[in-house]
Motif scaffolding. Sequence first.
Motif, PDB file in Angstrom:
ATOM      1  N   ALA A 105      -0.430 -19.176   3.798  1.00  0.00           N
ATOM      2  CA  ALA A 105      -1.361 -19.552   4.862  1.00  0.00           C
ATOM      3  C   ALA A 105      -0.686 -20.544   5.804  1.00  0.00           C
ATOM      4  O   ALA A 105       0.218 -21.299   5.415  1.00  0.00           O
ATOM      5  CB  ALA A 105      -2.620 -20.160   4.258  1.00  0.00           C
TER       6      ALA A 105
ATOM      7  N   ASP B 209       1.380 -23.501   4.275  1.00  0.00           N
ATOM      8  CA  ASP B 209       0.798 -24.095   3.071  1.00  0.00           C
ATOM      9  C   ASP B 209       1.217 -23.233   1.877  1.00  0.00           C
ATOM     10  O   ASP B 209       0.666 -22.158   1.646  1.00  0.00           O
ATOM     11  CB  ASP B 209      -0.726 -24.130   3.204  1.00  0.00           C
ATOM     12  CG  ASP B 209      -1.405 -24.790   2.015  1.00  0.00           C
ATOM     13  OD1 ASP B 209      -0.716 -25.031   0.999  1.00  0.00           O
ATOM     14  OD2 ASP B 209      -2.618 -25.053   2.086  1.00  0.00           O
TER      15      ASP B 209
ATOM     16  N   TYR C  44       0.689 -23.446  -1.124  1.00  0.00           N
ATOM     17  CA  TYR C  44      -0.269 -23.366  -2.237  1.00  0.00           C
ATOM     18  C   TYR C  44      -1.395 -22.367  -1.972  1.00  0.00           C
ATOM     19  O   TYR C  44      -2.248 -22.156  -2.823  1.00  0.00           O
ATOM     20  CB  TYR C  44      -0.860 -24.761  -2.509  1.00  0.00           C
ATOM     21  CG  TYR C  44       0.188 -25.762  -2.942  1.00  0.00           C
ATOM     22  CD1 TYR C  44       0.666 -25.780  -4.247  1.00  0.00           C
ATOM     23  CD2 TYR C  44       0.727 -26.665  -2.019  1.00  0.00           C
ATOM     24  CE1 TYR C  44       1.641 -26.690  -4.645  1.00  0.00           C
ATOM     25  CE2 TYR C  44       1.704 -27.574  -2.409  1.00  0.00           C
ATOM     26  CZ  TYR C  44       2.151 -27.577  -3.712  1.00  0.00           C
ATOM     27  OH  TYR C  44       3.123 -28.472  -4.108  1.00  0.00           O
ATOM     28  N   ARG C  45      -1.391 -21.793  -0.775  1.00  0.00           N
ATOM     29  CA  ARG C  45      -2.408 -20.791  -0.443  1.00  0.00           C
ATOM     30  C   ARG C  45      -1.725 -19.554   0.139  1.00  0.00           C
ATOM     31  O   ARG C  45      -0.842 -19.681   0.981  1.00  0.00           O
ATOM     32  CB  ARG C  45      -3.408 -21.332   0.584  1.00  0.00           C
ATOM     33  CG  ARG C  45      -4.371 -22.356   0.049  1.00  0.00           C
ATOM     34  CD  ARG C  45      -5.532 -22.619   1.024  1.00  0.00           C
ATOM     35  NE  ARG C  45      -5.070 -23.003   2.359  1.00  0.00           N
ATOM     36  CZ  ARG C  45      -5.449 -22.388   3.480  1.00  0.00           C
ATOM     37  NH1 ARG C  45      -6.269 -21.347   3.410  1.00  0.00           N
ATOM     38  NH2 ARG C  45      -4.997 -22.811   4.649  1.00  0.00           N
ATOM     39  N   THR C  46      -2.137 -18.361  -0.346  1.00  0.00           N
ATOM     40  CA  THR C  46      -1.599 -17.114   0.199  1.00  0.00           C
ATOM     41  C   THR C  46      -2.727 -16.272   0.786  1.00  0.00           C
ATOM     42  O   THR C  46      -3.888 -16.372   0.359  1.00  0.00           O
ATOM     43  CB  THR C  46      -0.870 -16.280  -0.876  1.00  0.00           C
ATOM     44  OG1 THR C  46      -1.779 -15.993  -1.941  1.00  0.00           O
ATOM     45  CG2 THR C  46       0.350 -17.027  -1.419  1.00  0.00           C
ATOM     46  N   LEU C  47      -2.367 -15.459   1.754  1.00  0.00           N
ATOM     47  CA  LEU C  47      -3.318 -14.556   2.415  1.00  0.00           C
ATOM     48  C   LEU C  47      -2.760 -13.134   2.384  1.00  0.00           C
ATOM     49  O   LEU C  47      -1.545 -12.930   2.423  1.00  0.00           O
ATOM     50  CB  LEU C  47      -3.530 -14.978   3.873  1.00  0.00           C
ATOM     51  CG  LEU C  47      -4.016 -16.401   4.140  1.00  0.00           C
ATOM     52  CD1 LEU C  47      -3.982 -16.683   5.646  1.00  0.00           C
ATOM     53  CD2 LEU C  47      -5.421 -16.597   3.593  1.00  0.00           C
TER      54      LEU C  47
END
Length: 546
Positions: free
Chosen positions: A99, A117, A119-122
Amino acid sequence: MSTAKVETGAAKQGVDLDNILIEEVGQFGRYQIVTLLLAAFPVIFSAFASGEYIFTTARIPTRCFIPRCDNPDPVFEPSWILNAVPATSSGFDNCARFADSLVGTNATGVCPAEWFDRYRTLDCERFVYENEDTVVHTFDMACDEWRRSQIGSIRTIGTLLVLPITGYISDRWGRRVALTINAFNTGWLGLARSFVNTYEWFLALEVIESTVGAGAYSSCYILVTELVGPKYRVIAGATISTMFALGQVILGFIAWGVPNWRTLTQVLYAPQLLVVSYFWILSESVRWLMSKGRYEEAEAILKKVAKTNNKELSEKSLAALRATAESEKLVEKPKETWLPILVVRSRVILSRCIVAPVWWVTNTLVYYGMSINAVNLSGNRHLNYVAVAAIEIPGYWTAILLLDRIGRKPVLITAYWLCAACQFGFAFLPEGYEGLSLALYLIGKYSIAVVMTSVYVYTAELFPTKYRHSLFAFASMVGRLGSITAPLTPALALEVWESLPSVLFGSFALLSGLLIFTTPETLGTKLPDTMEEAEQLSNKKPTTDL
């Protein structure tokens, strides 16, 4: 000498075509060899059509389009890719990205890690493809594995539907007409598909083509085997199977040299239209002509066969053959009990009607599944496909060599269980053993090729003459469930567990090997003519009076 034999037989029990082939015109002479060589081309073209989708719908490596970093004409693997996309053991994720963070502004060509980021994937909203070679790019199916895999599965449904259609045409208008129609439909529908621009039309033309065009192989098989004598029919059948495997090998090399799916489709399908000329080149099946009362045409072909084979065919033998055919038509057929009822009444035959389809499901699932998954092995996918196709050829001839020497059951049990062992070994082999992994895969494919040839012979021998074709067709038709499921196995490997297809193949092969123990050995036994004789196969001792 030979004429006397035929005439003597005619006086006693009539003359059929096998008598003529054995005693007079020759079981496998120059004429039959030329016919077999001519039939090789439609069979090779059938291999092109049946395996083409493996390459035209093959996966393409993808990644997410990164709006903050990619320009309108993005590079597939830029230097900053691991800043924006999660790393994997094979490189980077094909279907997800990190992300965006709130740091930085958009700037093409520059893409520092702090812009994301970690620590967040999309999931990807848009994709970048490594190449544009297959329909995966054309129809934007980057990470839609089920949609991609269902093309092959839907196509295979057409190969189930084509059997009764081609059978009707073949029995009504002849084997040549069936071959010509199937080849023409395959050619023009394949060429039409190469120009489509939507997934829906591509899928529709795949299933239509296989429904009205995938019967060329069976038409050639019948044409050839009806023309050769009984002693050489198994060899002729194995030769046709070999030609099909050779077609797959050639397909792999063509696909390697012509990567673009539209061009590849046109190269593979244009030659199919040449088979239309076979309507004038090949002779019609003598057996079919006799069954339709077209005796003059049948006799003209038999005379041509005899002349080409340097044999002599007497007019008395032809007259006896015609008289036999006419007398068979005059025999009144008694009213018969419906076949399913006869099967249910016989526990032995019912048991065989349950286990035989399991063998056929296993055969088609493993055979087609291994061919399809070959392109996903490590290394060059085209060479992998070629190797996996080529290994079938010694498998076919191993079966021919062993079936009449050690028996049907030992060959089938050994081949099924060797295949199962290879599948389980391939599934659980640690990484780093690429050579051993490929060897296990190839031995597994070799084993299922042995099974494919053997089970054709064995299944036919388990059922009585009167109902053999119907019960054999039932097992074969149910077996198509395996070939319909096989194209979905790459999706199972990607979405569920990488080794699931191999474990599935191995489990079915293990089960099928066990089920062989429930049926009798048929080597050296007389083919059963009635239900009672078929039931008694287990109690019969081999005889040399074949």
